[in-house]
Design an enzyme around this catalytic site. Structure first.
Site, short mmCIF file in Angstrom:
data_model
loop_
_atom_site.label_atom_id
_atom_site.label_comp_id
_atom_site.label_asym_id
_atom_site.label_seq_id
_atom_site.Cartn_x
_atom_site.Cartn_y
_atom_site.Cartn_z
N ASP A 13 51.68 -12.93 -23.81
CA ASP A 13 50.56 -13.74 -23.35
C ASP A 13 50.38 -13.68 -21.84
OD1 ASP A 13 50.20 -14.66 -26.08
OD2 ASP A 13 52.03 -15.80 -25.72
N LYS A 16 46.94 -9.19 -20.77
CA LYS A 16 46.78 -7.74 -20.60
C LYS A 16 45.32 -7.33 -20.47
CE LYS A 16 49.72 -6.83 -24.01
NZ LYS A 16 50.89 -7.64 -24.21
N GLY A 40 47.73 -11.76 -30.22
CA GLY A 40 46.48 -12.51 -30.15
C GLY A 40 45.85 -12.36 -28.79
N HIS A 41 44.63 -11.88 -28.75
CA HIS A 41 43.91 -11.94 -27.48
C HIS A 41 42.51 -12.45 -27.73
CE1 HIS A 41 44.72 -7.72 -28.73
NE2 HIS A 41 43.43 -7.73 -28.96
N GLN A 227 52.94 -8.03 -27.84
CA GLN A 227 54.09 -8.84 -27.41
C GLN A 227 54.53 -8.39 -26.01
OE1 GLN A 227 54.38 -7.40 -30.87
NE2 GLN A 227 52.96 -9.07 -31.11
P1 IMP Z 1 57.25 -12.35 -35.11
O1 IMP Z 1 56.71 -11.26 -34.21
O2 IMP Z 1 56.18 -13.07 -35.89
O3 IMP Z 1 58.38 -11.87 -35.97
O4 IMP Z 1 57.89 -13.48 -34.16
C1 IMP Z 1 59.06 -13.23 -33.38
C2 IMP Z 1 58.96 -13.90 -32.03
O5 IMP Z 1 57.97 -13.24 -31.23
C3 IMP Z 1 58.51 -15.36 -32.08
O6 IMP Z 1 59.18 -16.06 -31.03
C4 IMP Z 1 57.03 -15.31 -31.79
O7 IMP Z 1 56.54 -16.51 -31.27
C5 IMP Z 1 57.00 -14.20 -30.76
N1 IMP Z 1 55.72 -13.50 -30.70
C6 IMP Z 1 55.21 -12.61 -31.58
N2 IMP Z 1 54.01 -12.17 -31.18
C7 IMP Z 1 53.76 -12.74 -30.00
C8 IMP Z 1 52.67 -12.64 -29.05
O8 IMP Z 1 51.72 -11.87 -29.21
N3 IMP Z 1 52.79 -13.41 -27.93
C9 IMP Z 1 53.87 -14.20 -27.69
N4 IMP Z 1 54.90 -14.32 -28.54
C10 IMP Z 1 54.84 -13.59 -29.68
#
Ligand code: IMP
Length: 432
Positions: A13, A16, A40-41, A227
């Site tokens: 977050d 980007k 998510g953007h 991420q």
């Molecule tokens: P997962 O990717 O759903 O398996 O989640 C694993 C960890 O990555 C968790 O702490 C999520 O909150 C974090 N996470 C996954 N995608 C994002 C993102 O796009 N932004 C911030 N944190 C993320």
């Protein structure tokens, strides 16, 4: 020719979109190389009725830039229903998505993996990761276990059925005997996946060949990481990470573009830090300052709506990101959020059980014990949103940026001063 990787330097977050906007029409292809609809953007779509905000989770941000070819690379995990609902939503707003291509080798998120994600998190209790519950982890686990379902599998019903049967052979035992849930029916899963065949077929291509040919032809390819570095399965705060490689190395494996062809690595870092989900976070604030960063910075998850944990800039993490990604330029975002503090602390090192660490501690235990060593920098009260050159910034904001750059291990290429597309200060070219 250039292939540029764009990655998050912290826990995600970072914004980007700012860097993508700066590159503008220089980019011919935008590739999503890892992750899935856990990302998510928020994008703003111009429509005849005025600008409309829309949250994208799976589609690469390049989908909105006219002329750009958006690519979902082999390193991505795809929830086909989400893919088509995002496409439909964009089409209904008049966005042309006809150039989108999808790798035949990308993995599909079968419905049972959404179930597994949620059930396992519940089972973990206070050891949970805080996942987004979208089935990301179980789908990458299946990939490594060699029981995954790839996009190309849906074009061969016999193979698809065999693979779903193989996966459910294992998962149903777990679901029924360990997690006390009902077994999942093979036919239901196969039918759901086959239901996407006709819409998937025209999108699917050999994206590795496409992208390498594009580079041969002198086109520019932007490899956009989902991420961020500290959520990378190898280099992040394991096990509190996502299940893919969000660092620049993942740009190669997740797209089929070789390391020798990557010309630059842009890392995006916020002027402070946020994190969603569980896991260690040395500069986290549990006080009014943290709440103020969350409110002023609108730090609520785009995918899950969860309030993000907020804290001060962590230069140890920035240096670590610069190192593991080979960063050629940082884009610092959301500097404006820091306006109004008398002093702004910056974490320059950690103290771990009485010992100073200037670099990331080697072990998880030490990182959990890390206490930030802060340097206090003078704050500013002036509105930054109109600044378009470095000299337009108030002197204390200039000093803040310069000090962060000294501490962060790579040059700063740009500084974001507001949410708008043009609310950015360019310091040096992003490419070249
Ligand atoms: P997962 O990717 O759903 O398996 O989640 C694993 C960890 O990555 C968790 O702490 C999520 O909150 C974090 N996470 C996954 N995608 C994002 C993102 O796009 N932004 C911030 N944190 C993320």
């Amino acid at each position: 020719m250039p292939a540029i990787a764009l990655i998050g330097a912290q826990w995600g977050d970072e914004g980007k979109g700012k860097a993508t906007d700066l590159l503008g029409d220089q980019v011919d292809y935008v590739v999503k190389f890892n992750g899935g609809n856990n990302a998510g953007h928020t994008v703003v779509i111009p429509t005849p009725d005025g600008p409309q905000k829309y949250a994208l989770h799976l589609l690469p941000s390049g989908i909105l830039t006219p002329g750009v070819v958006p690519v979902i690379g082999n390193g991505v995990v795809i929830d086909a229903a989400v893919l088509f609902s995002e496409i439909d939503a964009l089409v209904s707003r008049g966005v042309d998505v006809s150039r989108l291509v999808v790798s035949a080798n990308a993995h599909l998120i079968p419905p049972y993996n959404r179930t597994m994600d949620k059930v396992v998190e519940r089972f973990l209790g206070n050891r949970r990761i805080g996942t987004t519950g979208r089935g990301i982890g179980p789908t990458y686990a299946d990939k490594m276990n060699r029981i995954g379902i790839r996009v190309q599998d849906v074009f061969d019903e016999k193979i698809l059925r065999q693979k779903v049967e193989g996966a459910l052979d294992q998962k149903n035992h777990l679901l029924v005997k360990v997690y006390n849930r009902r077994a999942i029916d093979v036919d239901v899963v196969v039918d759901e996946l086959l239901g996407h065949v006709e819409r998937l077929r025209p999108l699917v291509t050999d994206t590795t060949l496409l992208l390498n040919t594009a580079l041969d032809d002198g086109r520019t390819v932007l490899l956009e990481g989902g991420q961020a570095t500290m959520l990378d399965v190898d280099h992040g705060t394991y096990p509190f990470v996502t299940s893919s490689n969000a660092t620049s190395g993942g740009a190669c494996t997740g797209s089929g573009i070789a390391p020798t062809r990557i010309d630059g690595v842009i890392a995006v870092a916020k002027a402070y830090v946020s994190r969603v989900g569980e896991g260690p976070f040395p500069t986290e604030l549990h006080d009014d300052d943290g709440e103020r960063l969350r409110q002023v910075g609108h730090e609520f998850g785009t995918t899950t709506g969860r309030p993000r944990r907020c804290g001060w800039y962590d230069a140890v993490i920035a240096r670590y990101s610069a190192r593991v990604n080979g960063v050629t330029g940082f884009v610092l975002t959301k500097l404006d959020v820091l306006t109004g503090w008398e002093q702004v602390p910056v974490c320059v090192a950690y103290e771990v059980d009485g010992v100073r660490h200037d670099e990331m501690p080697m072990t998880q235990t030490d990182f959990h014990h890390a206490r930030p060593v802060f340097e206090m920098l003078p704050g500013w009260d002036e509105d930054l949103s109109k600044a378009r050159s470095f000299d337009d910034l108030p002197p204390n904001a200039q000093s803040y940026v310069r000090r962060l750059e000294e501490l962060s291990g790579a040059p700063f290429a740009a500084v974001g001063v507001g949410p708008g597309r043009d609310e950015i200060i360019s310091l040096r070219p992003l490419i070249g």
